[in-house]
Design an enzyme around this catalytic site. Structure first.
Site, PDB file in Angstrom:
ATOM      1  N   GLU A 240      26.023  36.448  32.620  1.00  0.00           N
ATOM      2  CA  GLU A 240      26.253  37.490  31.613  1.00  0.00           C
ATOM      3  C   GLU A 240      25.888  36.930  30.245  1.00  0.00           C
ATOM      4  O   GLU A 240      25.130  37.517  29.493  1.00  0.00           O
ATOM      5  CB  GLU A 240      27.726  37.862  31.730  1.00  0.00           C
ATOM      6  CG  GLU A 240      28.376  38.415  30.567  1.00  0.00           C
ATOM      7  CD  GLU A 240      29.863  38.621  30.868  1.00  0.00           C
ATOM      8  OE1 GLU A 240      30.236  38.995  31.992  1.00  0.00           O
ATOM      9  OE2 GLU A 240      30.669  38.409  29.950  1.00  0.00           O
ATOM     10  N   LEU A 315      44.309  32.289  31.517  1.00  0.00           N
ATOM     11  CA  LEU A 315      45.396  31.814  30.658  1.00  0.00           C
ATOM     12  C   LEU A 315      46.640  31.469  31.465  1.00  0.00           C
ATOM     13  O   LEU A 315      47.344  30.519  31.157  1.00  0.00           O
ATOM     14  CB  LEU A 315      45.748  32.897  29.626  1.00  0.00           C
ATOM     15  CG  LEU A 315      44.653  33.223  28.600  1.00  0.00           C
ATOM     16  CD1 LEU A 315      45.017  34.478  27.806  1.00  0.00           C
ATOM     17  CD2 LEU A 315      44.445  32.046  27.650  1.00  0.00           C
ATOM     18  N   GLY A 338      33.294  40.011  32.070  1.00  0.00           N
ATOM     19  CA  GLY A 338      32.616  40.037  33.367  1.00  0.00           C
ATOM     20  C   GLY A 338      33.282  39.177  34.422  1.00  0.00           C
ATOM     21  O   GLY A 338      32.707  38.918  35.477  1.00  0.00           O
TER      22      GLY A 338
HETATM   23  N1  COA Z   1      50.933  30.481  27.235  1.00  0.00           N
HETATM   24  C1  COA Z   1      50.865  30.263  25.902  1.00  0.00           C
HETATM   25  N2  COA Z   1      49.726  29.887  25.265  1.00  0.00           N
HETATM   26  C2  COA Z   1      48.654  29.717  26.003  1.00  0.00           C
HETATM   27  C3  COA Z   1      48.654  29.927  27.412  1.00  0.00           C
HETATM   28  C4  COA Z   1      49.859  30.328  28.032  1.00  0.00           C
HETATM   29  N3  COA Z   1      49.927  30.547  29.342  1.00  0.00           N
HETATM   30  N4  COA Z   1      47.415  29.707  27.881  1.00  0.00           N
HETATM   31  C5  COA Z   1      46.658  29.366  26.833  1.00  0.00           C
HETATM   32  N5  COA Z   1      47.390  29.368  25.712  1.00  0.00           N
HETATM   33  C6  COA Z   1      46.901  29.081  24.362  1.00  0.00           C
HETATM   34  C7  COA Z   1      46.144  27.771  24.343  1.00  0.00           C
HETATM   35  O1  COA Z   1      47.018  26.702  24.093  1.00  0.00           O
HETATM   36  C8  COA Z   1      45.167  28.017  23.205  1.00  0.00           C
HETATM   37  O2  COA Z   1      45.858  27.865  21.994  1.00  0.00           O
HETATM   38  P1  COA Z   1      45.170  27.144  20.721  1.00  0.00           P
HETATM   39  O3  COA Z   1      44.022  28.037  20.376  1.00  0.00           O
HETATM   40  O4  COA Z   1      46.270  27.129  19.737  1.00  0.00           O
HETATM   41  O5  COA Z   1      44.736  25.809  21.233  1.00  0.00           O
HETATM   42  C9  COA Z   1      44.828  29.493  23.335  1.00  0.00           C
HETATM   43  O6  COA Z   1      45.906  30.068  24.057  1.00  0.00           O
HETATM   44  C10 COA Z   1      43.529  29.743  24.112  1.00  0.00           C
HETATM   45  O7  COA Z   1      43.591  29.099  25.372  1.00  0.00           O
HETATM   46  P2  COA Z   1      42.321  28.313  25.967  1.00  0.00           P
HETATM   47  O8  COA Z   1      42.668  27.856  27.317  1.00  0.00           O
HETATM   48  O9  COA Z   1      41.858  27.293  24.964  1.00  0.00           O
HETATM   49  O10 COA Z   1      41.273  29.503  25.979  1.00  0.00           O
HETATM   50  P3  COA Z   1      39.690  29.511  25.940  1.00  0.00           P
HETATM   51  O11 COA Z   1      39.221  29.576  24.558  1.00  0.00           O
HETATM   52  O12 COA Z   1      39.135  28.443  26.819  1.00  0.00           O
HETATM   53  O13 COA Z   1      39.447  30.958  26.589  1.00  0.00           O
HETATM   54  C11 COA Z   1      40.068  32.770  28.046  1.00  0.00           C
HETATM   55  C12 COA Z   1      40.014  31.259  27.832  1.00  0.00           C
HETATM   56  C13 COA Z   1      40.719  32.966  29.396  1.00  0.00           C
HETATM   57  C14 COA Z   1      40.890  33.432  26.962  1.00  0.00           C
HETATM   58  C15 COA Z   1      38.640  33.344  28.035  1.00  0.00           C
HETATM   59  O14 COA Z   1      37.894  32.656  28.975  1.00  0.00           O
HETATM   60  C16 COA Z   1      38.650  34.834  28.388  1.00  0.00           C
HETATM   61  O15 COA Z   1      38.865  35.663  27.539  1.00  0.00           O
HETATM   62  N6  COA Z   1      38.406  35.168  29.678  1.00  0.00           N
HETATM   63  C17 COA Z   1      38.418  36.552  30.148  1.00  0.00           C
HETATM   64  C18 COA Z   1      37.039  37.153  30.249  1.00  0.00           C
HETATM   65  C19 COA Z   1      36.087  36.306  31.023  1.00  0.00           C
HETATM   66  O16 COA Z   1      36.413  35.404  31.749  1.00  0.00           O
HETATM   67  N7  COA Z   1      34.828  36.619  30.897  1.00  0.00           N
HETATM   68  C20 COA Z   1      33.827  35.875  31.625  1.00  0.00           C
HETATM   69  C21 COA Z   1      32.463  36.190  31.331  1.00  0.00           C
HETATM   70  S1  COA Z   1      31.995  35.762  29.623  1.00  0.00           S
END
Ligand code: COA
Length: 433
Positions: A240, A315, A338
């Site tokens: 994507e 998450l 996606g």
């Molecule tokens: N409880 C509390 N805080 C949490 C948490 C939880 N269970 N899980 C993560 N966090 C916090 C992290 O500590 C981090 O905080 P910070 O920014 O202060 O460090 C923040 O939330 C983001 O977490 P992180 O694991 O660093 O996220 P990321 O930037 O790697 O993104 C997703 C991960 C899941 C948000 C992102 O991949 C997403 O939106 N996915 C859904 C859509 C998708 O997968 N699309 C795929 C095709 S592009």
């Protein structure tokens, strides 16, 4: 022929402020993903927002904080999130920005079936070619469907936007207004990769076979995996988002696209996010095709690649494998994107592998991201019936074909050691063990 198109071009060219006269009260304006957003047009809309009533701007992942994203003026112009980013998350949490739940792959059909009515399109575009076509190369996504349905298509033509192959072209005859700009396309750098991301990347790369076709999701861990694939052979790309990680794999020879069983020799993507180098690489590159998202993310099409591998982050995950990848409890954080499209594609593909990756903890190891039950109100992104490989820095759990009890044991086994005792106790209380 090109003289005719140039004359039409000159007739449709206007200042951004003037282009706002093509918008009517009550309009829904569709804006492409990420760097496909047109800054000059959205700035002009922001400046004139108080002249409008009931206008909505719908978009995946806005990158800039435009002045129209403002709680004081939402009755004039309001953002509708298809996927939240930093600029829109506060509005989502405070309730003055609404959101639209959807699989990314299905957004074009929502638009074509008028379940989502689109009146206007604001999009970045490449300069026009000699046949009168512009390329919506940075974000082809749902915007091609929006172009086919909108009353007013307004393009921001920028010489820094690459002209790409694929199904991403809009003809001058479809356009109501053209606004020119020259600023460089926004660059989005690769996230920082720490020890945890590195460890997760190693577990994933260990079981990715040569000749696999990859979808790389959004976030630090998918990127960490990409960095560790440089020693693989004949990888292919059907994704994507195209970013700089994929470019690195091409440069080192790990990606050849030769072994793909669907569209061999070609890489396909629906939006780009990266450096100027990436945007230059895309320009008239015969190896790359940019397509609408109902093509790239269609699980049935992507699954025609044998060994389809999807790598996406989450998450929070419960002991059955339900993944919340887009909210903290009821508070939206990002969107579905996606993720499910490609999990399903990898599950359908012969010898495919769908990976969901996450660090085992958050907030300085104070909370476990593997939990007995999701936080109340959490948005389930990938369901228990779709999830397969789940990977943390403590290992890999393979869930498809596994019972509830087996899943709970496998997921507790890859939780942070400090939380395994309480997870085991909670699993007993839930009668999972
Ligand atoms: N409880 C509390 N805080 C949490 C948490 C939880 N269970 N899980 C993560 N966090 C916090 C992290 O500590 C981090 O905080 P910070 O920014 O202060 O460090 C923040 O939330 C983001 O977490 P992180 O694991 O660093 O996220 P990321 O930037 O790697 O993104 C997703 C991960 C899941 C948000 C992102 O991949 C997403 O939106 N996915 C859904 C859509 C998708 O997968 N699309 C795929 C095709 S592009």
């Amino acid at each position: 022929m090109s003289d005719i198109y140039q004359r039409i071009y000159d007739r449709k060219r206007m200042a951004a402020a003037e282009a706002m006269s093509l918008i009517e009260n009550g309009d829904f304006i569709c804006v492409p993903t990420g760097v496909g957003e047109p800054p000059t047009l959205l700035t002009a809309l922001s400046e004139q927002r108080r002249n409008f009533h009931g206008v909505t701007v719908g978009q995946i992942l806005p990158l800039r904080k435009y002045a129209y994203i403002d709680p004081e003026t939402v009755d004039h112009v309001r953002h509708l999130a298809f996927f939240f980013g930093g600029a829109t998350r506060p509005g989502g949490n405070e309730g003055w920005i609404d959101y639209l739940p959807s699989y990314f792959s299905e957004m074009p059909s929502l638009i074509r079936n008028r379940q989502l009515r689109v009146d206007a399109v604001f999009s970045m575009a490449s300069p026009m070619d000699e046949h009168g076509f512009f390329a919506l190369s940075l974000a082809t996504d749902y915007t091609m469907a929006a172009v086919s349905m909108a009353r007013a298509v307004i393009l921001e033509v920028n010489p820094n936007v690459p002209f790409t192959n694929g199904n991403c072209h809009v003809h001058i005859s479809q356009v109501a207004g053209l606004v020119e700009s020259e600023e460089p396309i926004l660059e989005v750098s690769l996230p920082k990769i720490g020890a945890v991301q590195q460890a997760i990347g190693e577990y994933v790369t260990d079981i990715i076979d040569d000749g696999s076709t990859l979808q790389i999701g959004f976030g630090a861990i998918p990127d960490a995996v990409v960095m560790q694939l440089t020693h693989k052979h004949d990888l292919g790309i059907h994704t994507e988002m195209i970013g700089d990680g994929i470019l690195k794999l091409l440069e080192c020879g790990a990606v050849t696209n030769r072994k793909k069983t669907y569209l061999p020799g070609k890489m396909v993507a629906t939006f780009a996010l990266g450096s100027q180098k990436l945007y230059r690489f895309m320009h008239r590159n015969p190896m790359l095709e940019m397509h609408p998202v109902d093509y790239t993310n269609d699980p049935f099409l992507a699954a025609r690649n044998d060994k389809m591998v999807s790598i996406n982050a989450t998450l929070q995950i419960d002991l059955l494998g339900q993944c919340c990848s887009e909210s903290f409890g009821p508070q939206p954080y990002s969107g579905t994107g996606g993720q499910v499209d490609f999990v399903r594609a990898a599950n359908r593909s012969r010898d495919g592998k769908a990976f969901i990756v996450l660090p085992s903890t958050a907030k300085g190891d104070s909370i476990s991201r593997i939990v007995p039950g999701l936080t109340p109100g959490a948005h389930v992104t990938t369901s228990k019936n779709d999830v397969n490989y789940v990977v943390t820095e403590y290992g890999l759990a393979q869930l498809r074909g596994k019972t509830a009890r087996q899943r709970a044991l496998a997921l507790i086994g890859i939780a942070h050691p400090d939380f395994r005792g309480e997870l085991t106790e909670a699993a007993r209380q839930l009668r999972l063990l």
